[in-house]
Structures are given as C-alpha cells and as structure tokens.
Write a protein that holds these residues in place. Structure first.
Motif, PDB file in Angstrom:
ATOM      1  N   ILE A  82      45.386  66.984  74.548  1.00  0.00           N
ATOM      2  CA  ILE A  82      44.495  66.036  73.575  1.00  0.00           C
ATOM      3  C   ILE A  82      45.035  66.297  72.105  1.00  0.00           C
ATOM      4  O   ILE A  82      44.932  65.492  71.360  1.00  0.00           O
ATOM      5  CB  ILE A  82      43.379  66.283  73.743  1.00  0.00           C
ATOM      6  N   LEU A  83      45.403  67.562  71.745  1.00  0.00           N
ATOM      7  CA  LEU A  83      45.605  67.722  70.529  1.00  0.00           C
ATOM      8  C   LEU A  83      46.950  67.588  69.925  1.00  0.00           C
ATOM      9  O   LEU A  83      47.363  67.048  68.987  1.00  0.00           O
ATOM     10  CB  LEU A  83      45.659  69.456  70.029  1.00  0.00           C
ATOM     11  N   ASN A  84      47.927  67.474  71.028  1.00  0.00           N
ATOM     12  CA  ASN A  84      49.403  67.427  70.905  1.00  0.00           C
ATOM     13  C   ASN A  84      50.334  66.529  71.570  1.00  0.00           C
ATOM     14  O   ASN A  84      51.370  66.072  70.855  1.00  0.00           O
ATOM     15  CB  ASN A  84      50.241  68.902  71.006  1.00  0.00           C
ATOM     16  N   SER A  85      49.829  65.705  72.749  1.00  0.00           N
ATOM     17  CA  SER A  85      50.627  64.811  73.125  1.00  0.00           C
ATOM     18  C   SER A  85      50.723  63.256  73.168  1.00  0.00           C
ATOM     19  O   SER A  85      51.403  62.624  73.658  1.00  0.00           O
ATOM     20  CB  SER A  85      50.376  65.147  74.863  1.00  0.00           C
ATOM     21  N   GLY A  86      49.793  63.024  71.980  1.00  0.00           N
ATOM     22  CA  GLY A  86      49.774  61.470  71.796  1.00  0.00           C
ATOM     23  C   GLY A  86      48.973  60.704  72.617  1.00  0.00           C
ATOM     24  O   GLY A  86      48.674  60.724  73.758  1.00  0.00           O
ATOM     25  N   GLU A  87      48.815  59.399  71.983  1.00  0.00           N
ATOM     26  CA  GLU A  87      47.794  58.525  72.743  1.00  0.00           C
ATOM     27  C   GLU A  87      48.474  57.912  74.109  1.00  0.00           C
ATOM     28  O   GLU A  87      47.492  57.873  74.748  1.00  0.00           O
ATOM     29  CB  GLU A  87      47.693  57.444  71.831  1.00  0.00           C
ATOM     30  N   ASP A  88      49.663  57.774  74.149  1.00  0.00           N
ATOM     31  CA  ASP A  88      50.417  57.190  75.358  1.00  0.00           C
ATOM     32  C   ASP A  88      49.860  58.391  76.471  1.00  0.00           C
ATOM     33  O   ASP A  88      49.641  57.935  77.721  1.00  0.00           O
ATOM     34  CB  ASP A  88      51.812  57.340  75.179  1.00  0.00           C
ATOM     35  N   THR A  89      49.740  59.566  76.066  1.00  0.00           N
ATOM     36  CA  THR A  89      49.442  60.505  77.215  1.00  0.00           C
ATOM     37  C   THR A  89      48.133  60.554  77.687  1.00  0.00           C
ATOM     38  O   THR A  89      47.450  60.709  78.736  1.00  0.00           O
ATOM     39  CB  THR A  89      50.075  62.016  76.785  1.00  0.00           C
ATOM     40  N   ILE A  90      47.190  60.602  76.635  1.00  0.00           N
ATOM     41  CA  ILE A  90      45.633  61.042  76.806  1.00  0.00           C
ATOM     42  C   ILE A  90      44.978  59.674  76.884  1.00  0.00           C
ATOM     43  O   ILE A  90      43.597  59.663  76.804  1.00  0.00           O
ATOM     44  CB  ILE A  90      45.080  61.812  75.826  1.00  0.00           C
ATOM     45  N   GLY A  91      45.571  58.375  76.613  1.00  0.00           N
ATOM     46  CA  GLY A  91      44.744  57.439  76.465  1.00  0.00           C
ATOM     47  C   GLY A  91      43.865  57.012  77.770  1.00  0.00           C
ATOM     48  O   GLY A  91      42.724  56.437  77.803  1.00  0.00           O
ATOM     49  N   GLY A  92      44.582  57.415  78.927  1.00  0.00           N
ATOM     50  CA  GLY A  92      43.863  57.046  80.171  1.00  0.00           C
ATOM     51  C   GLY A  92      42.510  57.922  80.335  1.00  0.00           C
ATOM     52  O   GLY A  92      41.483  57.451  81.142  1.00  0.00           O
ATOM     53  N   LEU A  93      42.404  59.013  79.684  1.00  0.00           N
ATOM     54  CA  LEU A  93      41.271  59.885  79.793  1.00  0.00           C
ATOM     55  C   LEU A  93      39.915  59.234  79.063  1.00  0.00           C
ATOM     56  O   LEU A  93      38.943  59.689  79.476  1.00  0.00           O
ATOM     57  CB  LEU A  93      41.585  61.198  79.206  1.00  0.00           C
ATOM     58  N   LYS A  94      40.353  58.129  78.439  1.00  0.00           N
ATOM     59  CA  LYS A  94      39.025  57.496  77.667  1.00  0.00           C
ATOM     60  C   LYS A  94      38.088  56.528  78.586  1.00  0.00           C
ATOM     61  O   LYS A  94      37.332  56.109  78.259  1.00  0.00           O
ATOM     62  CB  LYS A  94      39.640  56.610  76.587  1.00  0.00           C
ATOM     63  N   ARG A  95      38.839  56.455  79.849  1.00  0.00           N
ATOM     64  CA  ARG A  95      38.155  55.476  80.592  1.00  0.00           C
ATOM     65  C   ARG A  95      37.749  56.300  82.178  1.00  0.00           C
ATOM     66  O   ARG A  95      37.577  55.176  83.059  1.00  0.00           O
ATOM     67  CB  ARG A  95      38.860  54.296  81.029  1.00  0.00           C
ATOM     68  N   VAL A  96      37.454  57.422  82.197  1.00  0.00           N
ATOM     69  CA  VAL A  96      37.381  57.984  83.359  1.00  0.00           C
ATOM     70  C   VAL A  96      35.824  57.699  83.769  1.00  0.00           C
ATOM     71  O   VAL A  96      35.050  57.415  83.032  1.00  0.00           O
ATOM     72  CB  VAL A  96      37.661  59.651  83.543  1.00  0.00           C
ATOM     73  N   LYS A  97      35.653  57.532  85.220  1.00  0.00           N
ATOM     74  CA  LYS A  97      34.425  57.350  85.705  1.00  0.00           C
ATOM     75  C   LYS A  97      33.445  58.689  85.912  1.00  0.00           C
ATOM     76  O   LYS A  97      32.281  58.683  85.943  1.00  0.00           O
ATOM     77  CB  LYS A  97      34.366  56.640  87.058  1.00  0.00           C
TER      78      LYS A  97
END
Length: 446
Positions: free
Chosen positions: A134-149
C-alpha cells in the motif's frame, strides 16, 4: 443442520464432501447463515473447531455468484497461517478456477505486486507485507483492494494488539469503509479489543453485528482430552531433560512440537537434537520463508517427528497428528500457553502437554493453572539419575558442537546488522530533531 440447509452453494457442498467434510461444526452452523445474510460477524471458538470454513464457505458462495475483482481480503498474524488458509481456499475452490494471492514477508515483493495487479479473487496476507505494498507499490497494484466485499481478521485478538496497530490501520486506509464491506473477526481468545468491537454502532443500512459464543470461549480454556503435566528441573540442564522426555518409551514415536520463547533457542535445540539422531526440524523468524514452509511440510508429512518452534507456530496451524506439546520455555502470558497446547488434543483426540519448569518459572506456572482452572500433574517418568546417566553427557557434547556450528555459520548475523542499522537510524533521527528544535545556547560572558 447440513451445509445445503445453511445456504452453502451446491458446488461448494460437493467440494466439502470430496474433502470428507459432511457435517457443519457449531461455529459453522452459527456463522454461515448470518454472514450470507449480510451481517458482520465476531466468531469465537476454541482451536480445531473449523473457524476457517465458517468464513470461507459463505465468502466463496457469494463470490461464485459474481466472481469479479478482488472479492475478499483475509489478514492473519503469521505467514504459516496465511499459507494454510490459502491451501484451504484453493482446495475448496479448485473446481471453480479460483485465483488466490498470498502476500507475506520473505517472498519476492515484485512478484507479489504483479499478482495483485491481476486482481486475484482472494488476497490472504500478513498486515506488514500488505502495508508495504500500500505504501510503495502504486495504484495499479493496490487499486483492486478499494472494492473488496469482505475483510476477515483471523486470530483477531493478535491482530488487534499493539504489535500490528500501524500496519493494520494502513491496510484499512485502502479498503472500503465498514459501511461498504462485511467484516468478519474470528478468534480463539477474546480480548478487550475484540469485546470493544461489540459496542460500536451498526452502520446505517446494515444488519447488527452477529456474535457467536464469545463469552463461552473465554471460559473454555483447554480440551478435556488434554493431559497436562510438568517436570521441575535446574535451568542449566533443560536440554538433557528435553532429550529424556522425547525418548521416553511412550513418546519416542509421537509427533511432538517443542515451544521456545526465542529464535536462538530454537536453533540451538534443532542442531543439538539432530546431532543426537532425532528427526527434528524448526520454525522461527530467523529462517528464510522457503525453509519455514519446508519445515512445516516435513513435519506434516512425518519426515520430521519433532518441530522446535517459537510462537509463530502456536496460532492456527492445523497439524492433526500432533500427540505431544512440550513447553521448553514457559510463556509469560497464560493465553499463549493455551494456544500452544491447542496444537494437540484437537477435534476430540487425546494429547499430552509437558511443561519443563525451571526455578524461575514457578509464578508463570501458577498463573497458567489459575487461567486454565486446572493443576498440572507431575510427570513421574523422568528420573534425575536416569537423565544424568542416559542424556546429560551426550546432550552437553551435542550442544557444544551445535553452538560451534552456529558461530561458524554466523547465525543471527543478519538480525544483529538490522538492529545496529535501526539503532543508528534512530540515533540520527533524534540528533536531527534536536538540532531542528533547539537553538544553540549563547555562552555567558564571564
């Protein structure tokens, strides 16, 4: 009730049947319908009661209705538990081409980032490594975490302790708010931090938090099928007594976990017992992740009869064939003792726990007995004269050689370097802050 009656998808019932899991446990019967109905959940049950399926079954059932994006995140305190949960998810979802990503320390962080970019269905992670991404890997990497159920905290009492606080908050910062996700907490030990979650107001539009057996779990400390024993020994010959216990006729073929408090102790014992021709492996934080994984597999497969472990092995690991748990070091926290001995006597099977008590451990043993509401029995099979005759000399020589080998292999050098580095960084930081915050004093004229 059966799994179909609980609302589990037909394909998943077939997968459970293939794994010879036909009847839900108490925690599964209680939690699965509530989770399927949209409730947040706090599930408490003793070790070996089927907590993983209690959250996996409803999540997988819902996922199969709309298998898109990162559907769920499961956070666990240890790498080994993360890998074990991943194995269970993979087995349950094999017929549905489920994609799982395990995000833990000790593995290639770039490879993990690429996996996250592909939006696996479920992410099973330790908080520290996920926080790194989350701190270092960028939006492409962590973007999918924003929509978890779904968000699961497994071994929630540990995750909600101070040790994980910062990393956990960083993970929460990228996930959907509690109003937009289901949060599932599972634990075998109910702490004040877990209890506090019961008091939080329910978000508008969500059903109330469902709580299963929380108070009951706190009172039921150990299985009734567990025999609890102790032996009182001088601290400087503990290794000899351990060797003697492991080679007693009733224990010489038993699969055993020996718990210690420090990584150095685990390594000394592993090398010492191996020189005495016992089939032994170890599990501790100073081992590379590949070796840690290999140790667990060797022990599960019976290639090693004895596992020497720090408390990274005391939580959640499901190794059905463990017959003996030895506390070589007595833990300071009585709940840690409960989790350690919970590695045996699982699911109604019998097991034995033996605590090697040195002269300074008396208060800890008393606290443990008070917590479990049971007095330990004296292990009468270990005799001082027999230990001196059969174990003392051989173990002393083996330990001496083990320590020489560790010195030659520079065991622990990496940790020492990191400690020095962290110490230097902290000192530098303090100096910089001091320089920024304080103006030099003017010298008084004489």
């Amino acid at each position: 009730m059966s799994f179909p009656e609980l609302g589990v998808s037909k394909w998943l019932v077939e997968a459970l049947n293939a794994m010879k899991i036909h009847t839900p446990t108490a925690i599964q019967s209680a939690c699965i319908p509530k989770i399927l109905a949209g409730h947040d959940c706090i599930g408490g049950a003793k070790t070996g009661s089927g907590k993983t399926i209690a959250f996996a079954a409803p999540m997988l059932s819902k996922w199969s209705e709309d298998p898109s994006g990162i559907f769920g995140v499961i956070l666990t305190p240890t790498r080994e538990l993360a890998l074990q949960i991943a194995e269970q998810f993979a087995a349950l979802g094999a017929s549905m081409n489920i994609r799982i990503s395990v995000i833990v320390g000790g593995e290639d962080i770039v490879k993990q980032a690429l996996e996250l970019q592909k939006r696996p269905h479920f992410v099973i992670a330790t908080p520290g490594r996920l926080a790194d991404h989350i701190l270092n890997s960028g939006e492409d990497t962590i973007g999918g975490l924003k929509r978890v159920k779904y968000l699961v905290l497994d071994e929630a009492d540990i995750l909600l302790s101070n040790s994980f606080g910062g990393d956990l908050q960083r993970c929460f910062s990228i996930l959907p708010s509690s109003e937009k996700r289901q949060t599932l907490l599972f634990t075998a030990t109910v702490t004040d931090a877990v209890r506090a979650l019961k008091e939080r107001p329910t978000p508008a539009g969500k059903p109330p938090v469902f709580i299963h057996e929380v108070e009951t779990v706190d009172k039921v400390a150990i299985p009734s099928t567990l025999t609890i024993q102790y032996v009182l020994v001088p601290s400087f010959v503990k290794e000899a007594y351990l060797h003697n216990i492991l080679t007693l006729p009733q224990n010489e073929k038993s699969a055993a976990i020996v718990f210690v408090n420090r990584s150095d102790t685990a390594e000394v014992l592993r090398r010492t017992l191996r020189k005495l021709e016992l089939r032994v492996t170890s599990l501790h934080s100073q081992m590379p992740q590949a070796e840690r994984t290999n140790s667990i597999h060797r022990f599960k497969a019976g290639a090693a009869r004895i596992l020497i472990s720090t408390d990274v092995g005391s939580r959640g690991l499901d190794i059905p064939n463990v017959e003996l748990v030895i506390n070589y070091d007595i833990p300071a926290d009585a709940d840690v003792f409960i989790h350690r001995v919970g590695r045996t006597a699982r699911a109604g099977r019998k097991g034995t726990s033996i605590s090697i008590m040195a002269e300074r451990d008396v208060d800890r043993i008393k606290a443990i007995e008070e917590r479990i509401n049971k007095e330990m029995e004296l292990l009468e099979d270990v005799e001082d004269n027999k230990v001196i005759k059969e174990s003392l000399s051989a173990v002393s020589n083996a330990k001496r050689e083990a320590l020489m080998d560790m010195d030659r292999d520079n065991f622990g050098e990496k940790r020492k370097i990191n400690k020095r580095k962290n110490g230097d960084e902290q000192t530098t930081s303090k100096v910089v802050k001091a320089k920024k915050g304080k103006k030099p004093k003017k010298e008084k004229s004489s």
